[in-house]
Structure formats: structure tokens, C-alpha cells
Design a protein around this motif. Structure first.
Motif, PDB file in Angstrom:
ATOM      1  N   ALA A  98       3.112  10.837  -3.870  1.00 54.03           N
ATOM      2  CA  ALA A  98       3.452  10.040  -2.691  1.00 54.03           C
ATOM      3  C   ALA A  98       4.423  10.852  -1.848  1.00 54.03           C
ATOM      4  O   ALA A  98       5.242  11.612  -2.379  1.00 54.03           O
ATOM      5  N   LEU A  99       4.336  10.684  -0.530  1.00 54.40           N
ATOM      6  CA  LEU A  99       5.169  11.468   0.371  1.00 54.40           C
ATOM      7  C   LEU A  99       5.648  10.617   1.537  1.00 54.40           C
ATOM      8  O   LEU A  99       4.877   9.842   2.084  1.00 54.40           O
ATOM      9  N   GLU A 100       6.933  10.751   1.861  1.00 60.04           N
ATOM     10  CA  GLU A 100       7.501  10.168   3.079  1.00 60.04           C
ATOM     11  C   GLU A 100       8.225  11.284   3.789  1.00 60.04           C
ATOM     12  O   GLU A 100       8.991  12.031   3.171  1.00 60.04           O
ATOM     13  N   ALA A 101       8.002  11.420   5.088  1.00 61.59           N
ATOM     14  CA  ALA A 101       8.622  12.519   5.824  1.00 61.59           C
ATOM     15  C   ALA A 101       9.053  12.071   7.213  1.00 61.59           C
ATOM     16  O   ALA A 101       8.434  11.188   7.814  1.00 61.59           O
ATOM     17  N   THR A 102      10.105  12.707   7.687  1.00 61.71           N
ATOM     18  CA  THR A 102      10.556  12.530   9.057  1.00 61.71           C
ATOM     19  C   THR A 102      10.879  13.906   9.605  1.00 61.71           C
ATOM     20  O   THR A 102      11.155  14.844   8.850  1.00 61.71           O
ATOM     21  N   GLY A 103      10.854  14.022  10.908  1.00 60.49           N
ATOM     22  CA  GLY A 103      11.177  15.312  11.497  1.00 60.49           C
ATOM     23  C   GLY A 103      11.189  15.255  13.001  1.00 60.49           C
ATOM     24  O   GLY A 103      11.059  14.184  13.611  1.00 60.49           O
ATOM     25  N   THR A 104      11.331  16.439  13.574  1.00 65.58           N
ATOM     26  CA  THR A 104      11.339  16.583  15.023  1.00 65.58           C
ATOM     27  C   THR A 104      10.526  17.814  15.388  1.00 65.58           C
ATOM     28  O   THR A 104      10.318  18.706  14.559  1.00 65.58           O
ATOM     29  N   TYR A 105      10.089  17.843  16.642  1.00 67.95           N
ATOM     30  CA  TYR A 105       9.377  19.020  17.130  1.00 67.95           C
ATOM     31  C   TYR A 105       9.616  19.159  18.617  1.00 67.95           C
ATOM     32  O   TYR A 105       9.975  18.210  19.311  1.00 67.95           O
ATOM     33  N   SER A 106       9.426  20.379  19.085  1.00 77.55           N
ATOM     34  CA  SER A 106       9.416  20.690  20.507  1.00 77.55           C
ATOM     35  C   SER A 106       8.346  21.755  20.670  1.00 77.55           C
ATOM     36  O   SER A 106       7.753  22.188  19.679  1.00 77.55           O
ATOM     37  N   PRO A 107       8.088  22.216  21.875  1.00 80.71           N
ATOM     38  CA  PRO A 107       7.079  23.269  22.022  1.00 80.71           C
ATOM     39  C   PRO A 107       7.399  24.544  21.225  1.00 80.71           C
ATOM     40  O   PRO A 107       6.500  25.285  20.865  1.00 80.71           O
ATOM     41  N   THR A 108       8.680  24.770  20.887  1.00 78.24           N
ATOM     42  CA  THR A 108       9.061  26.015  20.207  1.00 78.24           C
ATOM     43  C   THR A 108       9.783  25.811  18.880  1.00 78.24           C
ATOM     44  O   THR A 108      10.254  26.776  18.276  1.00 78.24           O
ATOM     45  N   THR A 109       9.871  24.563  18.391  1.00 77.05           N
ATOM     46  CA  THR A 109      10.518  24.291  17.105  1.00 77.05           C
ATOM     47  C   THR A 109       9.780  23.192  16.358  1.00 77.05           C
ATOM     48  O   THR A 109       9.091  22.360  16.960  1.00 77.05           O
ATOM     49  N   PHE A 110       9.953  23.186  15.032  1.00 79.54           N
ATOM     50  CA  PHE A 110       9.324  22.181  14.185  1.00 79.54           C
ATOM     51  C   PHE A 110      10.204  22.033  12.944  1.00 79.54           C
ATOM     52  O   PHE A 110      10.538  23.025  12.303  1.00 79.54           O
ATOM     53  N   THR A 111      10.623  20.812  12.632  1.00 83.22           N
ATOM     54  CA  THR A 111      11.417  20.555  11.428  1.00 83.22           C
ATOM     55  C   THR A 111      10.900  19.286  10.777  1.00 83.22           C
ATOM     56  O   THR A 111      10.700  18.276  11.450  1.00 83.22           O
ATOM     57  N   MET A 112      10.680  19.337   9.468  1.00 85.63           N
ATOM     58  CA  MET A 112      10.245  18.157   8.741  1.00 85.63           C
ATOM     59  C   MET A 112      10.938  18.107   7.393  1.00 85.63           C
ATOM     60  O   MET A 112      10.992  19.102   6.677  1.00 85.63           O
ATOM     61  N   ASN A 113      11.486  16.928   7.061  1.00 88.74           N
ATOM     62  CA  ASN A 113      12.113  16.671   5.763  1.00 88.74           C
ATOM     63  C   ASN A 113      11.239  15.678   5.020  1.00 88.74           C
ATOM     64  O   ASN A 113      10.927  14.615   5.557  1.00 88.74           O
ATOM     65  N   ALA A 114      10.875  16.018   3.799  1.00 85.53           N
ATOM     66  CA  ALA A 114       9.977  15.157   3.026  1.00 85.53           C
ATOM     67  C   ALA A 114      10.573  14.821   1.671  1.00 85.53           C
ATOM     68  O   ALA A 114      11.241  15.645   1.047  1.00 85.53           O
ATOM     69  N   LYS A 115      10.312  13.599   1.241  1.00 82.70           N
ATOM     70  CA  LYS A 115      10.631  13.162  -0.113  1.00 82.70           C
ATOM     71  C   LYS A 115       9.293  12.957  -0.809  1.00 82.70           C
ATOM     72  O   LYS A 115       8.425  12.240  -0.297  1.00 82.70           O
ATOM     73  N   ILE A 116       9.150  13.580  -1.957  1.00 84.02           N
ATOM     74  CA  ILE A 116       7.885  13.572  -2.679  1.00 84.02           C
ATOM     75  C   ILE A 116       8.129  12.950  -4.050  1.00 84.02           C
ATOM     76  O   ILE A 116       9.099  13.300  -4.726  1.00 84.02           O
ATOM     77  N   SER A 117       7.262  12.017  -4.457  1.00 84.45           N
ATOM     78  CA  SER A 117       7.388  11.342  -5.750  1.00 84.45           C
ATOM     79  C   SER A 117       6.077  11.451  -6.505  1.00 84.45           C
ATOM     80  O   SER A 117       5.007  11.268  -5.934  1.00 84.45           O
ATOM     81  N   THR A 118       6.179  11.715  -7.792  1.00 87.63           N
ATOM     82  CA  THR A 118       4.996  11.818  -8.633  1.00 87.63           C
ATOM     83  C   THR A 118       5.421  11.596 -10.081  1.00 87.63           C
ATOM     84  O   THR A 118       6.585  11.316 -10.363  1.00 87.63           O
ATOM     85  N   THR A 119       4.498  11.696 -10.983  1.00 89.42           N
ATOM     86  CA  THR A 119       4.815  11.753 -12.407  1.00 89.42           C
ATOM     87  C   THR A 119       4.042  12.914 -13.001  1.00 89.42           C
ATOM     88  O   THR A 119       2.971  13.290 -12.512  1.00 89.42           O
ATOM     89  N   TYR A 120       4.612  13.503 -14.027  1.00 90.36           N
ATOM     90  CA  TYR A 120       3.954  14.602 -14.736  1.00 90.36           C
ATOM     91  C   TYR A 120       4.131  14.340 -16.217  1.00 90.36           C
ATOM     92  O   TYR A 120       5.265  14.220 -16.689  1.00 90.36           O
ATOM     93  N   ALA A 121       3.037  14.205 -16.934  1.00 91.23           N
ATOM     94  CA  ALA A 121       3.058  13.895 -18.361  1.00 91.23           C
ATOM     95  C   ALA A 121       3.878  12.631 -18.617  1.00 91.23           C
ATOM     96  O   ALA A 121       4.629  12.549 -19.581  1.00 91.23           O
ATOM     97  N   GLY A 122       3.755  11.651 -17.701  1.00 88.23           N
ATOM     98  CA  GLY A 122       4.447  10.383 -17.855  1.00 88.23           C
ATOM     99  C   GLY A 122       5.906  10.386 -17.423  1.00 88.23           C
ATOM    100  O   GLY A 122       6.569   9.359 -17.489  1.00 88.23           O
ATOM    101  N   VAL A 123       6.418  11.517 -16.968  1.00 89.80           N
ATOM    102  CA  VAL A 123       7.815  11.617 -16.547  1.00 89.80           C
ATOM    103  C   VAL A 123       7.873  11.542 -15.022  1.00 89.80           C
ATOM    104  O   VAL A 123       7.235  12.350 -14.342  1.00 89.80           O
TER     105      VAL A 123
END
Length: 147
Positions: A98-123
Motif C-alpha cells: 500500500a502506498l500514500e504519497a504527497t508532493g509538489t512539482y513545477s516545470p523544473t522540479t519534482f518532489t514526492m514523499n511516500a509512505k509504503i506499508s506491506t508485510t513480509y513473511a507475516g511481519v
């Protein structure tokens, strides 16, 4: 929380996490400096210079799926210089994150911060990922001659 997504999915999810449709000019083509930083169990930072042609602008900012995974974002906002998305990515073998992200952009810049959630082997696992990019030139370097 989604199950069994390998840690290798995390940087790839961030790189292709931008929304699938945009209604306005996003970024300009040219030569870009792109940095991806992922903080999970370990932190990893990767910086690359990348030529983005006019035909590739949409692919860069709109996050197409590729041969490794497919992303779906029921919440997609890419407007007025702001990015917001919420969704999930899955690999061909069914691993999901699962992913939730926010960010900003302009014609010459791009920034994105994401929080990612998952499980691996039940953890349960979570990660934070940040992509920052800036256009360093309107033209790309010439490709080296083929050998």
C-alpha cells in the motif's frame, strides 16, 4: 495491510508512483537529476542523471506499470503544483504494497514523499521514500557513438 511484498518492491514503487492521469502541464523535457531515498530496514539513496524527452514526460510523472509490477491509485491528484495519491502496487507473483504519497512539482522540479506499508513473511513492514528531481538542462547530452 497488504502481504508478502519484497523489500525490492519499495524503491520501484516510489519511482513509478506518480498518478496515471494529469490534466495540465507537468514538467518540462530535458536533462534531469533524480534522487531516490528509501528508508526501511536499511536506507538506500540512488542518484541518476536522466534524459526525459517530450514523449517521456508523461511516463516519468504519471507512473506507468512495467513488466515487474502494476500500480493502481484510486486517489490521484496531480494539479496546481501538488501531488497526492493513495493506492497499491502488486508484482506478477501477487506481492502487494500500500502506498500514500504527497508532493509538489513545477516545470523544473519534482518532489514526492511516500509512505509504503506491506508485510513480509507475516511481519508488518513500513518504509518512507522520497524522490526529488530537478531539471539541469533543457537539452540532453549527445548519446555516445555505437561501437
Amino acid at each position: 495491510m497488504l502481504r508478502h511484498a519484497p523489500l525490492a518492491l519499495i524503491p520501484a514503487v516510489l519511482l513509478l508512483a506518480a498518478p496515471a492521469a494529469a490534466q495540465e502541464q507537468t514538467i518540462l523535457p530535458g536533462y534531469w537529476d533524480v534522487t531516490n531515498k528509501v528508508s526501511a530496514i536499511v536506507s538506500q539513496t540512488k542518484t541518476e542523471k536522466r534524459c526525459i524527452t517530450p514523449a517521456e514526460v508523461s511516463k516519468f510523472v504519471m507512473g506507468p506499470s512495467n513488466r515487474h509490477y502494476k500500480c493502481d491509485y484510486p486517489t490521484r491528484v496531480f494539479k496546481d503544483g501538488k501531488i497526492r495519491l493513495k493506492g497499491a502496487c502488486a508484482t506478477k507473483n501477487g506481492s502487494k504494497a500500500a502506498l500514500e504519497a504527497t508532493g509538489t512539482y513545477s516545470p523544473t522540479t519534482f518532489t514526492m514523499n511516500a509512505k509504503i506499508s506491506t508485510t513480509y513473511a507475516g511481519v508488518p513492514l513500513s518504509a518512507n521514500a522520497i524522490t526529488t528531481a530537478k531539471r539541469v538542462s533543457e537539452t540532453c547530452p549527445a548519446a555516445p557513438p555505437a561501437s
